[in-house]
Design a protein around this motif. Structure first.
Motif, short mmCIF file in Angstrom:
data_model
loop_
_atom_site.label_atom_id
_atom_site.label_comp_id
_atom_site.label_asym_id
_atom_site.label_seq_id
_atom_site.Cartn_x
_atom_site.Cartn_y
_atom_site.Cartn_z
N LEU A 19 8.25 -0.37 -14.78
CA LEU A 19 9.12 0.66 -14.22
C LEU A 19 10.46 0.20 -13.93
CD1 LEU A 19 7.06 3.30 -12.12
CD2 LEU A 19 7.78 3.43 -14.58
N GLY A 20 10.49 -1.32 -14.02
CA GLY A 20 11.67 -2.07 -13.51
C GLY A 20 12.02 -1.99 -11.98
N VAL A 21 11.01 -2.02 -11.32
CA VAL A 21 11.09 -1.96 -9.82
C VAL A 21 11.04 -3.22 -9.42
CG1 VAL A 21 10.29 -0.75 -7.79
CG2 VAL A 21 10.19 0.61 -9.88
N THR A 22 11.88 -3.73 -8.32
CA THR A 22 11.89 -5.04 -8.14
C THR A 22 12.16 -5.33 -6.63
OG1 THR A 22 14.29 -5.42 -8.59
CG2 THR A 22 12.86 -5.74 -10.56
N GLY A 23 12.58 -4.43 -5.91
CA GLY A 23 12.65 -4.42 -4.43
C GLY A 23 11.63 -4.79 -3.60
N ARG A 24 11.28 -6.02 -3.37
CA ARG A 24 9.97 -5.94 -2.79
C ARG A 24 10.21 -6.14 -1.22
NH1 ARG A 24 5.37 -7.57 -4.59
NH2 ARG A 24 5.32 -8.29 -6.78
N LYS A 25 9.14 -5.35 -0.61
CA LYS A 25 9.41 -5.07 1.04
C LYS A 25 7.93 -5.41 1.46
CE LYS A 25 13.33 -3.06 0.39
NZ LYS A 25 14.54 -3.49 0.99
N ASP A 26 7.76 -5.20 2.73
CA ASP A 26 6.37 -5.40 3.36
C ASP A 26 5.37 -4.34 3.06
OD1 ASP A 26 4.15 -6.40 4.84
OD2 ASP A 26 4.95 -5.86 6.73
N GLY A 27 4.61 -4.64 1.96
CA GLY A 27 3.47 -3.73 1.63
C GLY A 27 3.88 -2.63 0.59
N TYR A 28 5.12 -2.82 0.13
CA TYR A 28 5.46 -2.13 -1.08
C TYR A 28 6.75 -2.60 -1.90
CZ TYR A 28 9.34 -0.37 2.04
OH TYR A 28 10.22 -0.14 2.94
N ILE A 29 6.96 -1.91 -3.08
CA ILE A 29 8.04 -2.32 -3.84
C ILE A 29 8.93 -1.18 -4.10
CG2 ILE A 29 8.81 -3.53 -5.65
CD1 ILE A 29 5.63 -4.41 -6.27
N GLU A 30 10.26 -1.27 -3.77
CA GLU A 30 11.11 -0.20 -3.80
C GLU A 30 12.39 -0.42 -5.07
OE1 GLU A 30 13.96 2.49 -0.98
OE2 GLU A 30 12.84 0.68 -0.04
N GLY A 31 12.68 0.59 -5.51
CA GLY A 31 13.79 0.50 -6.77
C GLY A 31 13.94 1.63 -7.72
N ASN A 32 14.82 1.99 -8.39
CA ASN A 32 14.95 2.70 -9.48
C ASN A 32 14.49 4.24 -9.22
OD1 ASN A 32 16.24 0.94 -11.22
ND2 ASN A 32 14.44 0.88 -12.67
N GLY A 33 14.52 4.64 -8.00
CA GLY A 33 13.80 5.96 -7.58
C GLY A 33 12.52 6.06 -7.18
N TYR A 34 11.91 4.90 -7.14
CA TYR A 34 10.37 4.81 -6.82
C TYR A 34 10.15 3.94 -5.56
CZ TYR A 34 9.61 6.54 -11.64
OH TYR A 34 9.23 7.12 -12.77
N LEU A 35 9.12 4.43 -5.00
CA LEU A 35 8.49 3.62 -4.08
C LEU A 35 7.16 3.30 -4.42
CD1 LEU A 35 9.53 5.52 -0.77
CD2 LEU A 35 10.41 3.34 -1.46
N ILE A 36 6.60 2.14 -4.70
CA ILE A 36 5.26 1.86 -5.03
C ILE A 36 4.64 0.80 -4.18
CG2 ILE A 36 4.27 0.61 -7.01
CD1 ILE A 36 6.50 0.85 -8.65
N SER A 37 3.29 1.54 -3.53
CA SER A 37 2.60 0.89 -2.85
C SER A 37 1.23 0.98 -3.31
CB SER A 37 2.60 1.57 -1.52
OG SER A 37 2.25 0.67 -0.36
N TRP A 38 0.17 0.68 -2.27
CA TRP A 38 -1.32 0.49 -2.84
C TRP A 38 -2.18 0.69 -1.67
CZ3 TRP A 38 2.67 -2.98 -3.95
CH2 TRP A 38 3.12 -3.84 -2.95
N CYS A 39 -3.50 0.65 -2.06
CA CYS A 39 -4.48 1.16 -1.05
C CYS A 39 -5.30 -0.35 -0.62
CB CYS A 39 -5.55 2.16 -1.50
SG CYS A 39 -4.77 3.89 -1.61
N ILE A 40 -5.66 -1.07 -1.36
CA ILE A 40 -6.35 -2.28 -1.21
C ILE A 40 -7.78 -1.64 -1.13
CG2 ILE A 40 -6.71 -4.35 0.31
CD1 ILE A 40 -4.36 -3.85 1.81
N GLY A 41 -8.18 -0.90 -2.20
CA GLY A 41 -9.51 -0.51 -2.05
C GLY A 41 -9.50 0.99 -1.09
N HIS A 42 -10.74 1.11 -0.83
CA HIS A 42 -11.13 1.86 0.16
C HIS A 42 -10.54 1.85 1.73
CE1 HIS A 42 -14.06 4.41 -2.22
NE2 HIS A 42 -14.21 3.29 -2.99
N LEU A 43 -9.29 2.44 1.70
CA LEU A 43 -8.57 2.48 2.99
C LEU A 43 -9.36 3.34 4.16
CD1 LEU A 43 -4.88 2.42 2.61
CD2 LEU A 43 -6.35 0.46 3.40
N VAL A 44 -9.58 4.59 3.59
CA VAL A 44 -10.36 5.34 4.52
C VAL A 44 -11.81 6.04 4.05
CG1 VAL A 44 -10.05 7.64 5.28
CG2 VAL A 44 -8.09 6.45 5.03
N GLN A 45 -12.55 5.94 4.85
CA GLN A 45 -14.02 6.37 4.61
C GLN A 45 -14.44 7.24 5.46
OE1 GLN A 45 -14.99 2.29 4.78
NE2 GLN A 45 -15.19 2.00 6.68
#
Length: 357
Positions: A19-45
């Motif tokens: 998606l052409g998102v390049t702005g790296r932050k702590d725990g996510y990537i930001e840019g082009n109208g998107y915030l992209i983050s992740w769960c690292i597998g099962h965060l909640v159980q």
């Protein structure tokens, strides 16, 4: 702003690249109208038994069964930081929509929903449903995002599985451990599977040899044999009858048979072949296939279909062309693949067969 939640950091990086998102932050990537983050597998159980009362902290026969009326959920102790990042992102004022980009399957749906509900998020969410991690497939998936509520049944299926595992695992493990004075792990899947192994091992150990007989006719260029005969006298009578007679061939039938090539791989058939050829366990094969999927080399591995959808003819033809160029014995061969035989949308549910990209 759209918040995209992936299952793993590696998948988040792949989505960001597509998606052409390049702005790296702590725990996510930001840019082009998107915030992209992740769960690292099962965060909640699902919470451990002790969360439902002091009486369940110690394993005892008298406290069983443990049957929660209101289920409780816990953030994994070593993943609290990432959960807080996701929660804060979900509640950011400029985030209008959340995109579930976890693996397109039952467990991926559960991972996202647990985080979504635990964070108290009420914002609308959509579903990214793709079978390939190639950039083109990712972009196409974002052009065709589905309403997240269309996958409610898949989520409830996953939740039912999780609760069943909890109820059987917690109660049966504590029951048998208390009865026999040592830890005995009991599981919804592992225990029936172990029973099958034990039964098979007992059948092998207790096998009793039985004598049986075959009566054979040795003929020029051929051989004929009877079925198994348990009684020696019966075999002897048949042998004597044959010795006193002449064998006559009354008919000869020749057949030309065509053997169809094997179907495309679903996960089970891939695991079976990998075990037969390389000795891999089912888990090893799944882990390797998942790694190849995340490296954009395979399509989504958790599939039960051996077919491609009707609109994938061009894709299949292109892949076959590339593969044939890599096989020395196909050089100069007059080969026209019968693509139609592997295309059948009616036999594809969540995902099509596993193919290289």
């Amino acid at each position: 702003m759209k918040l995209v939640i992936c299952e793993k950091p590696s998948v988040g990086a792949a989505v960001a690249a597509a998606l052409g998102v390049t702005g790296r932050k702590d725990g996510y990537i930001e840019g082009n109208g998107y915030l992209i983050s992740w769960c690292i597998g099962h965060l909640v159980q699902l919470s451990e038994a002790a969360a439902y009362g002091e009486q369940y902290k110690k394993w005892s026969y008298d406290s069983l069964p443990i049957l929660p009326q209101e289920w409780q959920y816990t953030v994994a102790t070593d993943k609290g930081k990432q959960f807080k990042i996701l929660k804060d992102l979900m509640h950011r004022a400029d985030v209008s929509e959340v995109v579930n980009a976890c693996d397109a399957g039952r467990e991926g749906e559960l991972i996202f929903r647990f985080v979504y509900h635990q964070a108290g998020c009420k914002k609308p969410f959509t579903r990214l449903w793709i079978s390939s991690m190639e950039n083109e497939a990712i972009r196409s998936g974002f052009d065709n995002l589905k309403d997240g509520r269309e996958y409610d049944a898949l989520y409830h299926s996953a939740l039912c599985r999780a609760k069943a595992d909890w109820l059987i695992g917690i109660n049966a493990t504590r029951l048998f451990s208390c009865l026999y004075g040592k830890t005995l792990n009991v599981g919804r899947v592992q225990t029936p599977t172990l029973k099958m192994l034990v039964d098979r091992d007992a059948a092998i150990t207790g096998f009793q040899k039985e004598t049986y007989y075959h009566v054979r006719l040795t003929l020029p260029g051929a051989e004929a044999a009877s079925a198994k005969i348990c009684a020696a006298d019966e075999a002897s009578r048949l042998k004597a009858a044959c010795e006193a007679s002449a064998a006559v061939c009354t008919s000869l039938v020749k057949e030309k048979k065509t053997i169809a090539p094997p179907k495309l791989f679903d996960l089970t058939s891939l695991q079976r072949e990998a075990n037969r050829i390389y000795g891999y366990t089912a888990k090893q094969t799944l882990d390797l296939a998942q790694a190849l999927y995340e490296k954009k080399l395979l399509t989504y591995p958790r599939t039960d279909s051996a077919f491609l959808t009707d609109d994938m003819g061009e894709t299949a033809t292109g892949i076959i062309k590339v593969l044939c160029e890599k096989l020395s014995f196909m050089e100069g061969a007059d080969f026209s693949p019968e693509i139609a035989k592997v295309l059948n949308s009616k036999k594809v549910s969540d995902h099509h067969a596993i193919i290289p990209t």
